[in-house]
Design an enzyme around this catalytic site. Structure first.
Site, PDB file in Angstrom:
ATOM      1  CB  SER A  50      -0.991  -0.002   1.068  1.00 51.51           C
ATOM      2  OG  SER A  50      -0.227  -0.030   2.422  1.00 51.51           O
ATOM      3  CE  LYS A 120      -3.003   1.726   4.603  1.00 52.10           C
ATOM      4  NZ  LYS A 120      -2.735   1.037   3.711  1.00 52.10           N
TER       5      LYS A 120
END
Length: 226
Positions: A50, A120
């Site tokens: 990701s 993230k």
């Protein structure tokens, strides 16, 4: 002069003392290692693609755990955090819907946190209005009411994966803007088309943020600051 028995007794005492000293040193070292990981710096392994190209699967980073106690993360920071429980595959739900049947990401997450650790990038801060087009972030900052479309500005994001197929990714878009609640942060992966993030399960409360990733130490060819 000391007798043979006395000399043997001293040697036994010295040997016992050395063994005790060794175990005390090992115990203190282990305690310090756990303390450092719990309160100061914790290593973290990248579990998914990701964050490609910034971070690859299997890459290892160091996370500063002190930062969240002394200030808020900034836009662009890479952070490790506990996502809302809705991020768990067994749950797979958004937070508190704004209206029945709403398919858009929710402005508020589920009240329970997941047991998983995610990594993230912070793309929006408390109070920001955010919309997403083809995986790109547009922000309107500081408005109390929903701002006009002209107020949203595309953000400079040189770190995202430009090879990702964002144009055909339905989850990459957020055409109906939401406002990030006080004390919350909107998280997204750099690999927008391959990231499970706040677009699915909403913003993340500050209290669930573990720390900011500041250094990568493995593999050797990627050693450096973040």
């Amino acid at each position: 002069m000391a007798t043979l028995k006395e000399r043997e007794g001293k040697r036994k005492k010295s040997s016992t003392s050395s063994v005790i000293e060794f175990f005390v040193i090992v115990g203190v070292a282990i305690g310090l290692a756990f303390g450092i990981q719990k309160f100061l710096v914790k290593p973290f392994r990248i579990p998914s693609p990701s964050m490609v190209p910034t971070l690859k699967v299997g890459q290892r980073v160091l996370v500063n755990r002190l930062g969240p106690h002394f200030g808020d993360p900034s836009r662009g920071d890479i952070v490790v955090f506990k996502p809302p429980r809705g991020a768990d595959p067994s749950v797979d739900q958004c937070g508190i819907p704004r209206q029945p049947g709403d398919k858009q990401p929710c402005a508020k997450p589920t009240p329970e946190q997941s047991n998983s650790n995610f990594i993230k990038r912070v793309v929006a801060l408390p109070g920001d209005w955010i919309e997403i087009k083809k995986g790109r972030v547009y922000l309107a900052k500081g408005a109390k009411a929903k701002p006009p479309q002209s107020a949203f500005k595309e953000q400079d994001e040189p770190f995202i994966n430009k090879d990702g197929n964002d144009a055909n990714c339905s989850l990459c878009n957020l055409p109906d803007p939401i406002q990030v609640p006080p004390g919350h942060f909107f998280m997204m992966g750099d690999n927008r088309a391959e990231s499970d993030d706040s677009r699915q399960w909403g913003p993340v409360p500050k209290k669930w943020i573990i720390g900011r990733a500041f250094f990568t130490y493995w593999p050797p060819d990627r050693i450096g600051t973040l």
